[in-house]
Design an enzyme around this catalytic site. Structure first.
Site, PDB file in Angstrom:
ATOM      1  N   SER A 263       0.385  -1.337  -0.158  1.00 20.77           N
ATOM      2  CA  SER A 263       0.173   0.076  -0.536  1.00 20.77           C
ATOM      3  C   SER A 263       0.561   1.302  -0.221  1.00 20.77           C
ATOM      4  O   SER A 263       1.338   1.220  -0.664  1.00 20.77           O
ATOM      5  CB  SER A 263      -0.939  -0.106   1.217  1.00 20.77           C
ATOM      6  OG  SER A 263      -2.554   0.638   1.096  1.00 20.77           O
ATOM      7  N   LYS A 267       4.346   2.328  -2.474  1.00 18.75           N
ATOM      8  CA  LYS A 267       4.807   3.080  -3.047  1.00 18.75           C
ATOM      9  C   LYS A 267       6.008   3.879  -2.713  1.00 18.75           C
ATOM     10  O   LYS A 267       6.604   3.976  -3.556  1.00 18.75           O
ATOM     11  CB  LYS A 267       3.705   4.965  -2.894  1.00 18.75           C
ATOM     12  CG  LYS A 267       2.227   4.482  -2.637  1.00 18.75           C
ATOM     13  CD  LYS A 267       1.408   4.801  -2.787  1.00 18.75           C
ATOM     14  CE  LYS A 267       0.505   5.379  -2.209  1.00 18.75           C
ATOM     15  NZ  LYS A 267      -0.782   4.591  -2.737  1.00 18.75           N
ATOM     16  N   TRP A 354      -9.925   0.215  -5.758  1.00 16.78           N
ATOM     17  CA  TRP A 354      -9.283   1.888  -5.349  1.00 16.78           C
ATOM     18  C   TRP A 354      -7.867   1.793  -6.190  1.00 16.78           C
ATOM     19  O   TRP A 354      -7.368   2.422  -5.664  1.00 16.78           O
ATOM     20  CB  TRP A 354      -9.424   1.885  -3.538  1.00 16.78           C
ATOM     21  CG  TRP A 354      -8.948   3.052  -2.604  1.00 16.78           C
ATOM     22  CD1 TRP A 354      -8.204   3.102  -2.222  1.00 16.78           C
ATOM     23  CD2 TRP A 354      -9.471   4.110  -3.385  1.00 16.78           C
ATOM     24  NE1 TRP A 354      -7.707   4.222  -1.688  1.00 16.78           N
ATOM     25  CE2 TRP A 354      -8.801   5.390  -2.202  1.00 16.78           C
ATOM     26  CE3 TRP A 354     -10.394   5.024  -3.638  1.00 16.78           C
ATOM     27  CZ2 TRP A 354      -9.029   6.598  -2.837  1.00 16.78           C
ATOM     28  CZ3 TRP A 354     -10.807   5.416  -4.042  1.00 16.78           C
ATOM     29  CH2 TRP A 354     -10.424   7.135  -2.722  1.00 16.78           C
ATOM     30  N   HIS A 404      -7.368  -5.986  -0.265  1.00 15.48           N
ATOM     31  CA  HIS A 404      -6.253  -4.783   0.154  1.00 15.48           C
ATOM     32  C   HIS A 404      -5.989  -5.555   1.375  1.00 15.48           C
ATOM     33  O   HIS A 404      -6.010  -5.168   2.485  1.00 15.48           O
ATOM     34  CB  HIS A 404      -6.961  -3.702   0.370  1.00 15.48           C
ATOM     35  CG  HIS A 404      -5.507  -2.801   0.227  1.00 15.48           C
ATOM     36  ND1 HIS A 404      -4.750  -2.481  -0.471  1.00 15.48           N
ATOM     37  CD2 HIS A 404      -5.245  -1.423   1.296  1.00 15.48           C
ATOM     38  CE1 HIS A 404      -4.183  -1.220  -0.410  1.00 15.48           C
ATOM     39  NE2 HIS A 404      -4.460  -1.229   0.678  1.00 15.48           N
TER      40      HIS A 404
HETATM   41  C1  GCU Z   1      -5.786   4.773   1.322  1.00 17.57           C
HETATM   42  C2  GCU Z   1      -5.137   5.554   0.378  1.00 17.57           C
HETATM   43  C3  GCU Z   1      -3.915   4.348  -0.347  1.00 17.57           C
HETATM   44  C4  GCU Z   1      -3.154   3.800   0.436  1.00 17.57           C
HETATM   45  C5  GCU Z   1      -3.819   2.938   1.516  1.00 17.57           C
HETATM   46  C6  GCU Z   1      -2.645   2.765   2.490  1.00 17.57           C
HETATM   47  O1  GCU Z   1      -6.330   3.590   1.196  1.00 17.57           O
HETATM   48  O2  GCU Z   1      -6.031   6.225  -0.080  1.00 17.57           O
HETATM   49  O3  GCU Z   1      -3.466   5.351  -1.433  1.00 17.57           O
HETATM   50  O4  GCU Z   1      -2.426   3.061  -0.577  1.00 17.57           O
HETATM   51  O5  GCU Z   1      -4.940   3.669   2.081  1.00 17.57           O
HETATM   52  O6  GCU Z   1      -1.433   2.697   2.721  1.00 17.57           O
HETATM   53  O7  GCU Z   1      -3.360   1.809   2.852  1.00 17.57           O
END
Ligand code: GCU
Length: 423
Positions: A263, A267, A354, A404
């Site tokens: 998540s 990144k 998402w 997720h």
């Molecule tokens: C939120 C955010 C995402 C991210 C996620 C996470 O959903 O919008 O961009 O990847 O959190 O880090 O759990």
């Protein structure tokens, strides 16, 4: 004349704010706008890149510079580790299978100090272990069921299910995230695991006065400049400092460190691998917008939405592209291309719309020409594989059933692929 200008501005402001107010993520493939996929093998000036030399000397640097100045932000200057302390260790962890070390790195600058701890497990009987390295969300003590893991006193987001109500981590959440780390399988396969609580490097909140950023400020400065690092770049910086340590630890094979993240931390692992070529391979688990997913598809989370919800993650310059994706001369496949020719694994989850699974997949496909320039195999066709049916080349991709998350299924794939790629 003045009235007209004021009226025009008011209309623009009203239109702008109402468009934000009604933001609804698009989950309809038919509503994905037409978009141009920039060619990773063509320079901004239009020069075709047909050789590794041209890629390495011209195209790669200009792409890296673009992502540095306009997406993640520049690290203001170098800062070396001031001290390394093994704060705890055991030759007999995980029922005798592994060795454990907890290492604290300290950094000092401008009269300030920052410390963070690396929790490290190494398989016994391997002289120099390859390693998975990744951040965790709620403290090292949540990742493995081991009473010896030190609980961090760094700020944390509150989360009732972890018993965190006053921004402090505590013993209630010990071992609560073991399902995301698969430590037994990692150790049994001959890999080590290193994890760090990301909040020790930079607390995940829109306040740039704390964390590692503050060590670099001039007097009175409260926030980085528009082209300087947000939190993702700060966390990536922390991973590189962990790498500095691994290079000094004789028990670790620092040429085989695979940077992993889920998540927001996925990144982070991608940006860490792009910015620091010492990482041997990278894994992005459900990284989504600002990670592996193509921004121009505007599917699920968008640049506006991520900048609005998490203004501190990217550099301020990235806000120029909120609701303005078309103006981006790059897209996230070129972030992936920066990792070439090193092995790269992107993984999605079926229910994680998402994060735009198709956008994550297409990114691996569009990054592939750069891998091919090196004679490596990437993702050859733009057709997504079916669920639980991985493609595992130098560039690998899977979409698994479920939400997720990070699961045993994900780790089984990563371990198998990492063994094939690094040995
Ligand atoms: C939120 C955010 C995402 C991210 C996620 C996470 O959903 O919008 O961009 O990847 O959190 O880090 O759990």
């Amino acid at each position: 004349m003045k009235k007209i200008i004021v009226l025009f501005m008011l209309t623009a402001i009203i239109q702008y704010s109402s468009s934000q107010y009604v933001f609804k993520p698009n989950y309809d493939e038919d509503k994905v706008p037409e978009y141009v996929v920039s060619n990773p093998l063509k320079t901004f000036q239009g020069k075709e890149v047909k050789t590794i030399e041209l890629w390495e000397n011209e195209r790669r640097p200009e792409l890296l510079d673009f992502f540095t100045q306009n997406v993640y932000g520049e690290v203001p200057s170098e800062l070396a580790i001031t001290s390394i302390e093994i704060v705890e260790q055991s030759a007999d962890a995980l029922e005798g299978k592994a060795r454990r070390k907890q290492i604290e790195l300290a950094f000092e600058n401008n009269g300030k100090e920052l410390r963070f701890k690396i929790l490290l497990y190494l398989p016994k009987g391997i002289e120099k272990a390859p390693l998975f390295l990744g951040y965790n969300f709620y403290g090292n003590h949540t990742t493995i069921n081991d009473p010896h893991i030190i609980i961090s006193d760094a700020w944390s987001n509150n989360n009732a299910s972890f018993g965190i109500t006053n921004n402090k981590l505590n013993d209630q959440s010990r071992g609560l995230r073991t399902s995301r780390w698969c430590i037994e399988k990692i150790i049994d396969s001959g890999f080590g695991l290193a994890t760090i609580y990301y909040g020790e490097v930079d607390p995940d909140k829109n306040d740039m006065t704390d964390g590692i950023h503050s060590l670099f400020y001039s007097e009175g400065q409260q926030a980085p400049a528009s082209n300087e690092w947000g939190s993702i770049a700060a966390w990536s910086w922390g991973l590189s400092r962990a790498m500095d340590y691994f290079e000094k630890d004789a028990d670790i094979d620092a040429t085989k460190v695979i940077v992993f993240g889920h998540s927001r931390l996925g990144k982070t692992s991608l940006w860490a691998a792009a910015a620091d070529q010492r990482f041997a391979a990278a894994i992005s688990n459900n990284s989504g917008c600002g990670g592996a997913a193509l921004s121009k598809r505007k599917f699920g989370e968008t640049i506006w939405r991520i900048n609005d919800s998490f203004p501190h993650w990217f550099c301020d310059n990235f806000k120029k592209y909120s609701n303005n994706e078309e103006q981006l001369p790059v897209d996230q496949h070129e972030l992936l291309a920066l990792i070439a020719p090193r092995p790269l694994y992107v993984a999605s989850a079926e229910e994680d719309k998402w994060a735009d699974p198709r956008g994550e997949f297409l990114s691996t496909y569009y990054a592939t020409p750069v891998y091919e320039l090196y004679g490596k195999t990437g993702i050859k066709k733009p057709d997504m594989p079916s669920v639980n049916n991985p493609i595992q080349n130098t560039v690998a991709y899977h979409i698994r059933t479920g939400k997720h998350n990070v699961t045993d299924y994900d780790w089984e794939q990563y371990i198998k692929w990492a063994k094939e790629q690094l040995f």
